[in-house]
Write a protein that holds these residues in place. Structure first.
Motif, PDB file in Angstrom:
ATOM      1  N   LEU A 112      19.943  59.435  45.542  1.00 53.72           N
ATOM      2  CA  LEU A 112      21.298  59.783  46.399  1.00 53.72           C
ATOM      3  C   LEU A 112      21.457  60.896  46.705  1.00 53.72           C
ATOM      4  O   LEU A 112      21.177  61.047  48.104  1.00 53.72           O
ATOM      5  N   GLY A 113      21.586  61.693  46.400  1.00 51.74           N
ATOM      6  CA  GLY A 113      21.823  63.327  45.883  1.00 51.74           C
ATOM      7  C   GLY A 113      20.997  64.450  44.884  1.00 51.74           C
ATOM      8  O   GLY A 113      21.703  63.810  43.735  1.00 51.74           O
ATOM      9  N   PHE A 114      19.821  64.540  45.014  1.00 49.24           N
ATOM     10  CA  PHE A 114      19.543  65.078  44.144  1.00 49.24           C
ATOM     11  C   PHE A 114      18.318  66.242  44.694  1.00 49.24           C
ATOM     12  O   PHE A 114      17.164  67.047  45.762  1.00 49.24           O
ATOM     13  N   ARG A 115      18.563  67.226  43.714  1.00 53.69           N
ATOM     14  CA  ARG A 115      18.538  68.667  44.289  1.00 53.69           C
ATOM     15  C   ARG A 115      17.031  68.559  43.180  1.00 53.69           C
ATOM     16  O   ARG A 115      16.948  68.466  41.901  1.00 53.69           O
ATOM     17  N   ASP A 116      15.432  68.681  43.673  1.00 51.41           N
ATOM     18  CA  ASP A 116      14.578  68.925  43.098  1.00 51.41           C
ATOM     19  C   ASP A 116      14.512  70.435  42.517  1.00 51.41           C
ATOM     20  O   ASP A 116      15.051  71.050  43.016  1.00 51.41           O
ATOM     21  N   THR A 117      12.972  70.354  41.614  1.00 55.68           N
ATOM     22  CA  THR A 117      12.367  71.550  40.782  1.00 55.68           C
ATOM     23  C   THR A 117      12.788  72.993  42.482  1.00 55.68           C
ATOM     24  O   THR A 117      11.931  73.773  42.364  1.00 55.68           O
ATOM     25  N   ASP A 118      11.894  72.124  43.605  1.00 59.13           N
ATOM     26  CA  ASP A 118      11.604  73.113  44.667  1.00 59.13           C
ATOM     27  C   ASP A 118      12.419  73.570  45.025  1.00 59.13           C
ATOM     28  O   ASP A 118      12.509  74.430  45.997  1.00 59.13           O
ATOM     29  N   GLY A 119      13.858  73.316  44.869  1.00 58.79           N
ATOM     30  CA  GLY A 119      15.396  73.038  46.388  1.00 58.79           C
ATOM     31  C   GLY A 119      15.596  72.037  46.949  1.00 58.79           C
ATOM     32  O   GLY A 119      16.180  72.524  47.886  1.00 58.79           O
ATOM     33  N   SER A 120      14.193  71.487  46.917  1.00 55.56           N
ATOM     34  CA  SER A 120      14.458  70.741  48.032  1.00 55.56           C
ATOM     35  C   SER A 120      16.257  69.380  47.777  1.00 55.56           C
ATOM     36  O   SER A 120      16.033  68.876  46.787  1.00 55.56           O
ATOM     37  N   TYR A 121      16.156  68.601  48.676  1.00 59.21           N
ATOM     38  CA  TYR A 121      17.443  67.892  48.478  1.00 59.21           C
ATOM     39  C   TYR A 121      16.398  66.270  48.868  1.00 59.21           C
ATOM     40  O   TYR A 121      16.253  66.293  50.184  1.00 59.21           O
ATOM     41  N   GLN A 122      17.115  65.464  47.942  1.00 56.31           N
ATOM     42  CA  GLN A 122      16.576  63.945  48.645  1.00 56.31           C
ATOM     43  C   GLN A 122      17.579  63.135  48.261  1.00 56.31           C
ATOM     44  O   GLN A 122      18.072  63.444  46.822  1.00 56.31           O
ATOM     45  N   GLY A 123      17.008  61.800  48.716  1.00 54.58           N
ATOM     46  CA  GLY A 123      17.924  60.960  48.552  1.00 54.58           C
ATOM     47  C   GLY A 123      19.236  59.912  49.226  1.00 54.58           C
ATOM     48  O   GLY A 123      18.954  60.801  50.625  1.00 54.58           O
ATOM     49  N   TYR A 124      19.803  58.792  49.311  1.00 52.91           N
ATOM     50  CA  TYR A 124      20.553  58.362  50.560  1.00 52.91           C
ATOM     51  C   TYR A 124      21.322  59.333  51.163  1.00 52.91           C
ATOM     52  O   TYR A 124      21.838  59.060  52.251  1.00 52.91           O
ATOM     53  N   ASP A 125      22.043  59.728  49.956  1.00 52.75           N
ATOM     54  CA  ASP A 125      23.155  60.623  50.533  1.00 52.75           C
ATOM     55  C   ASP A 125      22.885  61.385  51.652  1.00 52.75           C
ATOM     56  O   ASP A 125      23.454  62.375  52.302  1.00 52.75           O
ATOM     57  N   VAL A 126      21.587  62.146  50.956  1.00 52.93           N
ATOM     58  CA  VAL A 126      20.786  63.273  52.013  1.00 52.93           C
ATOM     59  C   VAL A 126      20.647  62.703  52.849  1.00 52.93           C
ATOM     60  O   VAL A 126      21.057  63.149  54.057  1.00 52.93           O
ATOM     61  N   GLU A 127      20.209  61.424  53.360  1.00 51.46           N
ATOM     62  CA  GLU A 127      19.605  60.151  54.253  1.00 51.46           C
ATOM     63  C   GLU A 127      20.909  61.019  55.378  1.00 51.46           C
ATOM     64  O   GLU A 127      21.166  61.025  56.365  1.00 51.46           O
ATOM     65  N   ILE A 128      21.912  60.141  54.714  1.00 51.53           N
ATOM     66  CA  ILE A 128      23.804  60.142  55.676  1.00 51.53           C
ATOM     67  C   ILE A 128      23.528  61.353  56.416  1.00 51.53           C
ATOM     68  O   ILE A 128      24.269  61.344  57.658  1.00 51.53           O
ATOM     69  N   ALA A 129      23.668  61.682  55.015  1.00 53.51           N
ATOM     70  CA  ALA A 129      24.128  63.579  55.691  1.00 53.51           C
ATOM     71  C   ALA A 129      23.675  64.472  56.859  1.00 53.51           C
ATOM     72  O   ALA A 129      24.424  64.813  57.825  1.00 53.51           O
ATOM     73  N   GLU A 130      23.002  64.238  56.918  1.00 56.51           N
ATOM     74  CA  GLU A 130      21.309  64.967  58.167  1.00 56.51           C
ATOM     75  C   GLU A 130      21.740  64.237  58.866  1.00 56.51           C
ATOM     76  O   GLU A 130      21.275  64.634  60.309  1.00 56.51           O
TER      77      GLU A 130
END
Length: 278
Positions: free
Chosen positions: A52-70
């Motif tokens: 949904l909304g997750f910050r990975d160890t490399d500093g990137s963001y991923q998840g469904y909410d991220v896709e909606i936001a972008e």
């Protein structure tokens, strides 16, 4: 009365300070339109919800909410590189919006009448339902009605799921409230609590990350409409975000985003929600 030179200089310094403060205040009062003209947005998301909304160890963001936001940001004219994602803890979301810390929030943010007293919502962009997550070997918890015998139930402070269970289903359940769902998951895996409750889509993300250690049980027992939270009274921006959500559904991006981040959600059918233009 004659004013000596040092006092006159003091007045000048105060005047300069006041002018500077007034100029500085302009940036604090910047609106979302100001930010859009700059091609920038600050969007609140969760950093600890897998899928949904997750910050990975490399500093990137991923998840469904991220896709909606972008996607929404793109329809507002802001490219992904113009987005600053800011962590939006459950208990702080309304405050962040009201203080102008973010332009809007996409963070599994259920639309409620109580929250609408402080902020406005676009959407919903998804309809979830509250559920339970337990360890795979658990057999005595099969649904919300089986939370008996002073079992420990974990959820996040500032959210409503755990209290809802206590008020409506299991009076003797012991509520354990922490600041993030990831801490609830840690407590569940260690055996400190018996179950975790929140929306099924959130729990599914954690279950998928746990390599078969956890499972969802029982049916969903609430309806949670996820909205995009923004400053109260900003009808123009809310209408534009609603338009973007409808376009995302219409062009297939909404379904693709879900399938690529969450995947199948038990046996439920992926049905686009109707936008509420209140």
């Amino acid at each position: 009365m004659r004013i000596n030179r040092p006092f006159r200089l003091g007045i000048g310094a105060i005047a300069v300070t006041l002018v500077a403060a007034a100029c500085g205040g302009g940036s604090d009062a910047a609106t979302i339109d100001d930010h859009l003209r700059e091609g920038k947005l600050t969007i609140g998301i969760k950093f600890d919800q897998p899928g949904l909304g997750f910050r990975d160890t490399d500093g990137s963001y991923q998840g469904y909410d991220v896709e909606i936001a972008e996607y929404v940001a793109g329809k507002l004219g802001v490219r992904p590189e113009g987005i600053t994602f800011k962590e939006a803890p459950t208990a702080q979301r309304e405050t962040m919006i009201m203080n102008g810390d973010v332009d809007f929030i996409v963070a599994t943010y259920s639309i409620t009448d109580e929250r609408k007293k402080k902020v406005d919502f676009a959407g919903p962009y998804f309809v979830a339902g509250q559920a339970l997550l337990v360890k795979k070997e658990t057999t005595d918890i099969t649904g919300v009605e089986s939370l008996t015998g002073n079992k420990k139930l974990c959820s996040v402070g500032g959210s409503t799921p755990a209290q809802y269970v206590k008020d409506n289903y299991a009076k003797d359940v012991q509520l354990v409230e922490v600041d993030t769902y990831s801490r609830c998951i840690e407590a569940l895996r260690s055996g400190s609590v018996d179950a975790v409750t929140t929306d099924d889509i959130i729990l599914a993300g954690f279950a998928g990350q746990a390599s078969g250690e956890l499972k969802l049980v029982g049916d969903t027992f609430t309806t949670e409409k996820y909205g995009i939270g923004l400053k109260k009274g900003d009808q123009k921006t809310r209408a534009r975000i609603n338009d973007a959500i409808e376009q995302m559904i219409a062009d297939g991006s909404w379904t693709r985003a879900f399938e690529e981040t969450i995947g199948p959600l038990r046996d439920s059918t992926l049905t686009p929600p109707a936008i509420d233009r209140y």
